[in-house]
Every structure is written in structure tokens, then in C-alpha cells.
Motif scaffolding. Structure first.
Motif, PDB file in Angstrom:
ATOM      1  N   GLY A 289       0.781  -1.222   0.000  1.00  0.00           N
ATOM      2  CA  GLY A 289       0.000   0.000   0.000  1.00  0.00           C
ATOM      3  C   GLY A 289       0.814   1.274   0.000  1.00  0.00           C
ATOM      4  O   GLY A 289       0.683   2.089  -0.894  1.00  0.00           O
ATOM      5  N   ALA A 290       1.690   1.448   0.989  1.00  0.00           N
ATOM      6  CA  ALA A 290       2.470   2.685   1.066  1.00  0.00           C
ATOM      7  C   ALA A 290       3.404   2.783  -0.142  1.00  0.00           C
ATOM      8  O   ALA A 290       3.929   1.780  -0.589  1.00  0.00           O
TER       9      ALA A 290
ATOM     10  N   THR B  68      10.839  15.912   7.398  1.00  0.00           N
ATOM     11  CA  THR B  68       9.532  15.697   8.045  1.00  0.00           C
ATOM     12  C   THR B  68       8.384  15.965   7.076  1.00  0.00           C
ATOM     13  O   THR B  68       7.219  15.869   7.450  1.00  0.00           O
ATOM     14  N   ASP B  69       8.714  16.316   5.833  1.00  0.00           N
ATOM     15  CA  ASP B  69       7.699  16.550   4.808  1.00  0.00           C
ATOM     16  C   ASP B  69       6.743  15.350   4.744  1.00  0.00           C
ATOM     17  O   ASP B  69       7.182  14.207   4.696  1.00  0.00           O
TER      18      ASP B  69
ATOM     19  N   ARG C  53      -3.637   8.144   2.693  1.00  0.00           N
ATOM     20  CA  ARG C  53      -2.942   7.976   3.963  1.00  0.00           C
ATOM     21  C   ARG C  53      -1.730   8.904   3.990  1.00  0.00           C
ATOM     22  O   ARG C  53      -1.005   8.998   3.001  1.00  0.00           O
ATOM     23  N   PRO C  54      -1.503   9.624   5.093  1.00  0.00           N
ATOM     24  CA  PRO C  54      -0.319  10.482   5.125  1.00  0.00           C
ATOM     25  C   PRO C  54       0.959   9.654   5.213  1.00  0.00           C
ATOM     26  O   PRO C  54       1.032   8.709   5.994  1.00  0.00           O
ATOM     27  N   ILE C  55       1.936   9.994   4.387  1.00  0.00           N
ATOM     28  CA  ILE C  55       3.213   9.286   4.409  1.00  0.00           C
ATOM     29  C   ILE C  55       4.318  10.306   4.590  1.00  0.00           C
ATOM     30  O   ILE C  55       4.438  11.258   3.814  1.00  0.00           O
ATOM     31  N   SER C  56       5.128  10.121   5.624  1.00  0.00           N
ATOM     32  CA  SER C  56       6.271  10.997   5.824  1.00  0.00           C
ATOM     33  C   SER C  56       7.348  10.601   4.823  1.00  0.00           C
ATOM     34  O   SER C  56       7.577   9.417   4.586  1.00  0.00           O
ATOM     35  N   MET C  57       8.003  11.597   4.220  1.00  0.00           N
ATOM     36  CA  MET C  57       8.967  11.288   3.165  1.00  0.00           C
ATOM     37  C   MET C  57      10.152  10.492   3.700  1.00  0.00           C
ATOM     38  O   MET C  57      10.782   9.749   2.968  1.00  0.00           O
ATOM     39  N   VAL C  58      10.489  10.663   4.979  1.00  0.00           N
ATOM     40  CA  VAL C  58      11.524   9.844   5.596  1.00  0.00           C
ATOM     41  C   VAL C  58      10.897   9.142   6.794  1.00  0.00           C
ATOM     42  O   VAL C  58      10.081   9.721   7.513  1.00  0.00           O
TER      43      VAL C  58
END
Lengths: 412, 544
Positions: A123-124, A388-389, A397-402
Motif C-alpha cells: 500500500g504505502a 519531516t515533509d 494515507r499520510p506518508i512521511s517522506m523519511v
């Protein structure tokens, strides 16, 4: 300078990145934000996972050390494999991390981790660092992420426009950049005009993503085909002596193309060196691979430096994972994500240092362990990106770039 | 089909049908669907038929639940092109288009679907589709393994074997890799003792369960536990997929040992090691037979095909392939183990599939002749996304690399040009082209779920690649034949449109294209340039 950095951190990187994203203020920021000196990145990726013990973290004389001697380098007290003599002389320019720790021992999963900072999970869709850098810094007609003799990694939620543009062989003309039989400019224009008519007509009736997306990439391709910037792919334009210095290997010539592309404004270039999955006959094979690596990477550092590009170009050497201290029955070393080495140079990296250490046999990390998310945070920060973007995945779904982690302050 | 006499429930007649004849007459009587202006908006559903087909009732209920009104039904040309690409993996031939459009029979859509399903092209194409599905994410998918599996699947489809029989054969395969055989699934995923990968793929492909996350930890959504994962893996605990020497050659081979147990990994284990507690074979979603099989894999196969999730996964997969998205999306994520909270449409289709002995040809016929499949892809921009998501408007889908290559060869006429030397050249090139198209178009790394527009290397391949450029210039290709056969520029335009787009040229566009050809003195190069532009356009490159 340290104070400035700290204050920046306190102010919050989100705010910083917000302003950095706008090109008009980027130049101004650069003077006050030494962390984000790099505007481009060249990733040298060792496919299969290079043996850290037989390259940058030697253990001579130990049962795990193998037959290679360890030679002196430009950094007092630091030794590397005897088969990397040119890089040894340049070690004062790089930051050598000997304490990267990960848990992924499968090639595909590890490659995903090392390119995105995330292990693969259903998914992610975290993007490759290259796609992220392309999104932030790409300009002009060339693709923002080029992968030479390497598959690169997908753009994930950033979309196909940030996908790696794959060059299979740097010494041959790029495939399909022009038709085999040349077409007159008049006919080329006719084809483009006709295509736009048909495409618009269909798009009017079918306004849908596959249609608009196709229009965008064909327009991108047409712009690229019409641009002289594609000369950057042509290594013949380089003096023979310089080509020779990069070495007569696909990897060396790929390094040269990377420099040309960065000069032409491509912000992320990945160059692959395959063959490091040395489950058998490790030492002969690592010796063979060390030649092109030593020559190509050394020439790249020299060339970037001579052109004043090294300061704004981050060079990263890494691979799938490390290899086992234990030498197996076939004279090979197996997968060992627990310890591996990474080399960083240029782009505002504090060179001339070794960070972290493994124990006497290279089995465990004893100093300054660095995780892959730590490394990603550091690379992103050096490239002016906010670790932290957070973005929305297609599934909402929110995904943090790192994937978490912290900036390794000592490296920048 | 195993039961050709099985009566299908009565189907509504398509609302609009062309009664016009030959190719030349097509343009004159182009149906409203070819009008370039978009239709005013969604039209109400078709008039109720005399007897209500339960699947149709379920589709209508699905639209209602989503709060959408369906678009107009697809016209004949639209339906034919879409179904041809979906069932036989290529665009329809000009001959097929003109015959179909001229056919006055009310049941001609069923007739053409039946004819295609009975042919070799169908088995070839769906052999490809199933091979791709089975080998998706494989550790090892070398050509020999892929070809062996494809050849075998093609035979199963030709013989009308049920998906339950096919699945049993795939899961219980033994011995070395034959030139044609079912062992490819186990060998591709299970090599190097990768029992975890094989377990995850078994759950995904046959039960529609995303179990693989539970390999390392209990699922964060609490759907599966790690112990359940290794309970399923335990069915493979005695199976090894490895290379062995056979007559001096290294051959992949599946071997079962009489003993061997599955153990859980512990926190301290290196990847691939398992030193934790022993786990017995068990998995909640399996419908285990009362008599266990001779081997654990036989028990597993019986438990899989008996599971209520088995038919749902198969029905959802076929639906997703034909309509662009699953009734549950993605098709291979049916959720948790409970298996009772799926949309009624999927429940119904799965029930029918079971009642028809898991016959895939029956399933594909049922879906292609449903009113959901037969929607037009055109509709008002407002609410289009909601309609597409609820199957009330046909999706626009990029072709796969095999659909594209076959369609390119057919459109340009390179597939059947005369002359032995040229044909040989096409054949040898075909392999290379297939590789290049597969490389450039099927690289999953390059694709992303929310962006189906392709990428720059794909665009460059289409614009400048051999196939498009030689295809429009070929001495004995389709364009040469069209120019020789027709003197009238309008007739030439019509023939090009039928050949590439499977539809006549819309009257509103004709003057524009005529003007271009007139300006270029009707030189063959001008027609070649038009054909090139058509081959690179979305109308050619998508299913719609």
C-alpha cells in the motif's frame, strides 16, 4: 556557524523547506543555510551489496579479515583495502561512515530500503530519494532522475513524471532519442501537430488521468528530443584523456556521464556497479570490482572538484547491505545488513572524517550506529529537503517522506 | 467450456445498434457515440427487461448504493474494440469491425464473445494474463520458467479446466520443470527455501489476502497474526524448490521430504533463520477437508479451493482485469479473515462462479456481457470519477505491453506482410521488440497507482522506436495496402480510422484532416505522418 545551524533546527525544518521550495529565495537561503549546500546528488550504487570488510572497513590479520592488506590513506590512522589506492589518497575529502545498521537481508527489500528509507510494505508508496530530489530541483528539458546501468527505484506517490530515466549503457547513444532514419523538421512538426489534434480530440471526450498523463509525458519527450541539452548524454564530446581517467569500464564512463548530466542541470544521477553479491569467490571478485570503482569514483571527485561542482554536488557510495564477517565454505561472504559502510563527499558534507566503528572482527557496531532513516534524513537535509515533509498517498494515507530518524549532525 | 449448454440468464438487449452495412457506409451512419461533443450527461439506466437477471440486479444496486447514474451503453464499435483487447489481447481487425457493425442479430455481442473465447488467441492472451498474475513479485521468473507455466495455462484454458483444478495442480506440482507444466508457481516464488515469499503469494493470489506483513509482526490492523502466517507457511515446511543436476544439466525441481516442521522466527534470528517455537499447519481461511491429503500441500490445495474467499478472489481478479478496478480494490486485498463484509455484487458473482464449477471462460463471458462492462467510456466531466469507481462509466485503461505489441503489429500490418524474407525478419524482431516493450512498459518500479500516463522512456519508444516508424513506412504494410486500394482521400481516411481506432472518422474531424492532406498534396508521407500520430495517441494506446 554551528549556532546558526542549531537555531535553524529549532525554527523547524518545515518552515525552512517551505521557503526553499521556492526557487526565488533558494539562492538567498543558501548563504544562511550551509546545511543545504547541495543542489544535486550522484549516487554510486553497488548492486548485490559490497563487502565493507574488503573495501572501506578492513580487519587485517583477523580471522574475518580475508587476504587483502590494508593501506594507509590521506587520513592519519585510517586504512582501507589495498585495492582502493586512488581513493585512499583522497580519503581526506570524504566522510566515511562505518556504522550503518539495517535489518533487510533480501536484495529487493534492501534496495527499496536504501533508496527510499522504508522497507517495502503493502500500500504505502514512498518515493526514491532520486524522485524526491527530482521533484524539488529539476529544471530544464532533461529528466530530473537519471539512472545509469541501474534500475533506480520508483517514484511512488510522486508519480511517473519523477520516475528514473534509465540509461542501459553510457557508452552507446541513448535509445530512442531520435528515430533511426532521420526525419525532416517539417515532417516532425506535422507529426506533432497531428498528434496534438488527435490527442486533444480524445481528451475532450475522455478527460481521465491515463489520457492527460500520456499527453504530459509525450510533451516532455518532445521537448527533450528538440533540446540540445541531450548532448549531455554524449560522452564523445569529452576529451579522450579525460575519458581515459574515468577508466575503461561502464561504471567509470557512467560516472563521467553523471558529471555531464549534473552540469546540464540534472539534480539526481544514479550510477550502478553490478556484481557485488559475492557468495562465492569473494576476494577475487571484490578485487576485480575494486579497479573500476577506485578509478571511476576518484576521477569523478577530481573532475567535480576541478570544475567547482563538488561543493554543490553530494556524492554518495552505498549498496544493498554489508557482507558477513564469516567467510563461507565457498570463499564467499553472505548478506549482512547489520553492519555496512557508506561514503559521502561534496555537497556540504564535512569531509576528512570517519564516523562510527565496528568491533575488531566487524561483527557488531561499537560506535555511533547510523540507521537508514538517519542516513536519509542527513542526505535530504544536505539537499535542502525537509525530512519531516508529509504527503498524502493515493489511498489518502499520510506518508512521511523519511521514516523517522535524525540528522547525523557530525556529517554536515 | 465444460457445460456449453448451461443457459445464461436472459440479458437486456443493448440499447443502441447500428444497422448499417459495409465499411464505406460506416462514416455516413456514424452513431451518436461518435459525435465529438460530449453527451449531455448521464442517462437513466436501461429500460427494465422482462426477467431480471440477478447479476444485473446486483449491478444496479451497486450503482444505487454509490449514488451514481450509469452512462449510455457502449456502442458497437466501442464494445468490440474493448472486448477484443480484453479477451484476445489485440485491437479488432478492420474485417471484424465491419462485419460486426453490419451484423443485424440482436445477440451478436454474445456471439462474438463466444467465438473469441473458443479460439486460440484467447487461450494465448489469458495464458499471459494468468502467468503475469501468478509470477507477480517472483524471486525467479526466468523465461524458461515463465514459458513452461504459460504453455501449460494455455492448455488448461483451451480444455476449459476450472480454476479450482488449475489451482490444485499449481499447489501440488512435483518434480522438475517440464517444458509445459504447473510447477512454475512454486519454483518462481519458493526457490532458495523462500517459504515466506511463497506463503505470501499463495494467500494473495488464491485467497485475496495480504498476509505478507504478518511475516515479521502481527498485522497492525489486527487482521492476521504472525502465528497465522507461519501456520499457513507450515503447509510448505516439507517442500523444497531447488536446482538439481539432471543429466548434467541444472534443473529446477520441487522435492517433498517425509518430515520437517515449521518454526517461527525470533527477534534475534538473522533474516531467513527460524529458531522459535514449532508451528503446526493451520490457517483460519482454509476450508479443510475431513480427510487430510497425502501430503501437506494436498491438504492445502483442498483447503484453498474450498474456502469462500477462493471464488471471490478469482471473480474480483477477472472483474479488475476487465473493468480496470476490482469490486474490492485492489483485487488482491479482500481484507481480513472474516470474509463476510464484501459488496453484494462480489458475493453474487462469486456464488455464480462456484455454481459454474469455477469456469474462467464462463466468468469472462458473464462479465463482458454485463451492463457494467458495456457502459460507454464517455460521460459528463462532473462525477466521472465516482461513476468510474462504481462501474457506471467505462474506465480508460492503458494497454499492457503484450496488448500494445500485438495491436501495433496488427495496425501496421507488420504481422502478416507478404514475402518470406520480410516475415522472417519480423519474426526475429518480434522477440526483441517483445523484450523492449516489456522492459519499457511493464517495469513495476516505474509505475505508480495514481499515475497511469506512462513515462518518458515509453513516450520515446513510441515516438522514435522501430515499430512505429517502420510500421508506417513499410513497403508491404497496412498503409501501402490502404493507399493502393483506395484513390479517394476520404476513403483512405476512413480505412485508417477503422484500422487503428476501430471506428469511423467523425464528420466534425474530417475537414481538418482533409485540409492537412490537401496541403501536403496527398503524398504517402503525409498519410504516414497521420498514421504515426494515431499510433502515439491515447485513443490507440488505451482501452476505453
Amino acid at each position: 556557524m554551528l549556532t546558526t545551524r542549531r537555531r535553524m533546527l529549532q525554527l523547524g525544518l518545515t518552515a525552512l523547506a517551505g521557503t526553499l521550495a521556492s526557487p526565488s529565495v533558494r539562492a538567498e537561503r543558501a548563504s544562511t543555510a550551509p546545511r543545504a549546500r547541495a543542489r544535486a546528488c550522484i549516487l554510486l550504487f553497488m548492486h548485490g551489496g559490497a563487502s565493507q570488510l574488503d573495501t572501506f572497513d578492513p580487519k587485517p590479520g583477523r580471522p574475518t579479515g580475508g587476504p587483502f592488506a590494508a593501506i594507509r590513506t590521506a587520513l592519519p590512522g585510517v586504512r582501507v583495502s589495498e585495492h582502493l589506492p586512488q581513493l585512499a589518497r583522497r580519503l581526506d575529502q570524504v566522510a566515511l561512515v562505518r556504522s550503518l545498521h539495517a535489518r533487510e537481508g533480501n536484495h529487493d527489500r534492501a534496495r527499496h530500503l536504501m533508496h527510499t528509507g522504508y522497507p517495502p510494505q503493502g500500500g504505502a508508496q514512498p518515493p526514491a530519494l532520486g524522485a524526491w530530489v527530482a521533484e524539488a530541483h529539476a529544471r530544464g528539458p532533461l529528466p530530473g532522475y537519471v539512472a545509469i546501468d541501474a534500475p533506480g527505484q520508483g517514484p511512488g506517490l510522486l508519480g511517473a513524471a519523477r520516475a528514473p530515466f534509465v540509461i542501459r549503457n553510457p557508452t552507446r547513444p541513448v535509445r530512442n532519442l531520435a528515430p533511426r532514419r532521420a526525419l525532416s523538421p517539417a515532417r516532425r512538426d506535422d507529426r506533432t501537430a497531428l498528434w496534438r489534434t488527435l490527442q486533444d480530440d480524445f481528451e475532450d471526450r475522455h478527460p481521465a488521468e491515463p489520457v492527460t498523463g500520456h499527453r504530459d509525458v509525450v510533451e516532455q519527450a518532445l521537448t527533450m528530443m528538440a533540446s540540445s541539452a541531450t548532448d549531455a548524454f554524449d560522452l564523445q564530446a569529452e576529451p579522450a584523456a579525460l575519458r581515459e581517467r574515468y577508466g575503461d569500464s561502464s561504471f567509470g564512463q557512467g560516472c563521467l556521464m553523471a558529471r555531464r548530466l549534473v552540469e546540464a542541470g540534472v539534480p539526481f544521477v544514479e550510477v550502478g556497479l553490478k556484481g557485488w553479491d559475492t557468495h562465492a569467490d569473494n576476494f577475487e571478485r571484490v578485487k576485480q570490482l575494486s579497479g573500476p570503482l577506485d578509478t571511476g569514483m576518484s576521477a569523478l571527485l577530481d573532475d567535480l572538484s576541478a570544475r567547482g561542482l563538488l561543493d554543490e554536488t553530494l556524492v554518495v557510495w552505498m549498496g544493498d547491505f554489508g557482507r558477513t564477517p564469516r567467510i563461507n565454505a565457498r570463499g564467499g561472504r553472505d548478506h549482512y545488513p547489520a553492519c555496512s559502510s557508506v561514503v559521502l563527499a561534496g555537497g556540504g558534507i564535512a569531509g576528512g572524517q570517519v564516523l562510527g566503528a565496528t568491533d575488531a572482527d566487524g561483527v557488531e557496531i561499537v560506535d555511533d550506529p547510523v540507521t537508514v532513516p538517519d542516513l536519509m534524513c542527513t542526505l535530504a537535509t544536505a539537499l535542502g529537503l525537509d525530512p519531516t515533509d508529509t504527503r498524502m498517498s493515493p489511498a489518502g494515507r499520510p506518508i512521511s517522506m523519511v521514516d523517522g530518524g535524525r540528522v547525523v549532525e557530525a556529517l554536515i | 467450456m465444460r457445460d456449453p449448454s448451461a443457459a445464461l440468464p436472459p440479458r437486456r438487449a443493448p440499447a443502441r445498434r447500428l444497422a448499417c452495412g459495409v465499411l464505406g457506409a460506416l462514416a455516413a451512419c456514424s452513431p451518436p457515440g461518435f459525435d465529438p461533443t460530449p453527451p449531455p450527461g448521464p442517462e437513466p439506466a436501461l429500460a427494465p427487461a422482462e426477467a431480471v437477471d440477478p447479476l444485473e440486479a446486483a449491478i444496479e444496486a451497486h450503482w444505487q448504493a454509490a449514488g451514481v447514474l450509469p452512462t449510455t451503453p457502449a456502442d458497437d464499435a466501442e464494445f468490440l474494440r474493448r472486448a477484443s483487447l480484453d479477451l484476445v489481447g489485440r485491437i479488432p481487425t478492420p474485417d471484424e469491425v465491419s462485419r460486426f457493425v453490419a451484423d443485424p442479430r440482436p445477440d451478436k455481442r454474445a456471439a462474438v464473445v463466444d467465438a473469441w473465447l473458443a479460439g486460440d488467441e484467447f487461450a494465448e492472451h489469458w495464458g499471459d494474463v494468468l502467468t503475469d498474475t501468478l509470477l507477480d513479485g517472483a524471486v525467479d521468473d526466468r523465461p524458461r520458467l515463465r514459458d513452461g507455466l504459460h504453455t501449460w495455462l494455455r492448455e488448461q484454458l483451451t480444455q476449459g479446466r476450472g480454476w479450482d483444478e488449475v489451482t490444485t495442480a499449481l499447489l501440488t506440482a512435483e518434480g522438475e520443470l517440464p517444458p509445459a507444466g504447473p510447477s512454475g508457481f512454486l519454483l518462481a516464488h519458493g526457490r532458495q527455501n523462500r517459504v515466506e515469499a511463497l506463503t505470501g503469494q499463495t494467500a494473495r493470489v488464491f485467497l485475496g489476502l495480504q498476509l505478507q506483513c504478518a511475516q515479521c509482526h502481527d498485522d497492525p490492523d489486527e487482521r492476521f497474526t504472525q502465528a497465522q502466517f507461519y501456520g499457513l507457511a507450515a503447509y510448505y515446511a516439507r517442500t523444497r524448490a531447488r536446482f538439481t543436476k539432471l543429466d548434467g544439466e541444472r534443473v529446477p525441481r520441487i522435492v517433498d521430504k517425509p518430515r520437517g516442521e515449521m518454526r517461527m522466527p525470533t527477534e534475534l534470528d538473522a533474516p531467513g533463520d527460524r529458531t522459535g517455537p514449532r508451528v503446526d499447519p493451520a490457517f483460519p481461511a482454509l476450508a479443510l477437508p475431513t480427510d487430510p491429503g497425502e501430503t501437506r500441500r494436498q491438504t492445502l490445495a483442498a483447503g484453498v479451493i474450498g474456502s469462500p474467499l477462493f471464488a471471490k478472489a478469482a471473480a474480483n481478479h477477472a472483474w479488475a482485469r476487465l473493468l480496470g478496478r476490482g469490486i474490492v480494490e485492489p483485487w488482491d486485498d479482500l481484507g481480513g479473515l472474516a470474509g463476510d463484509d464484501h459488496p453484494p455484487l462480489l458475493e453474487h458473482l462469486a456464488t455464480e462462479l462456484r455454481a459454474h464449477d469455477h469456469d474462467l471462460r464462463w466468468l469472462l463471458r458473464r462479465i463482458t456481457l454485463s451492463s457494467a462492462y458495456q457502459r460507454s467510456s464517455r460521460g459528463a466531466p462532473e462525477g466521472a470519477e465516482a461513476r468510474r469507481d462504481a462501474f457506471a462509466q467505462a474506465a480508460v485503461r492503458p494497454m499492457t505491453s503484450t496488448q500494445l505489441l500485438r495491436s501495433m503489429l496488427l495496425a501496421t500490418g507488420l504481422h502478416d506482410v507478404q514475402g518470406r524474407a520480410f516475415r522472417r525478419e519480423v519474426d526475429t524482431r518480434r522477440q526483441r521488440l517483445r523484450r523492449e516493450y516489456a522492459q519499457v512498459f511493464d517495469d513495476d518500479e516505474m509505475a505508480s497507482a495514481d499515475d497511469q500516463g506512462g513515462n518518458v522512456p515509453q513516450a520515446l519508444l513510441l515516438l522514435n522506436g522501430e515499430l512505429t516508424n517502420q510500421g508506417v513506412a513499410a513497403d508491404r504494410g497496412a498503409l501501402t495496402a490502404i493507399l493502393r486500394e483506395h484513390d479517394d482521400p476520404d476513403a483512405r481516411l476512413d480505412a485508417l480510422f477503422i484500422r487503428l481506432y476501430g471506428r469511423p472518422l467523425a464528420p466534425a474531424r474530417r475537414s481538418e484532416l482533409r485540409a492537412f492532406l490537401d496541403q501536403r498534396d496527398h503524398r504517402p508521407a503525409a498519410y504516414a505522418d497521420l498514421m504515426h500520430a494515431m499510433l502515439v495517441s491515447s485513443e490507440f494506446l488505451t482501452l476505453h
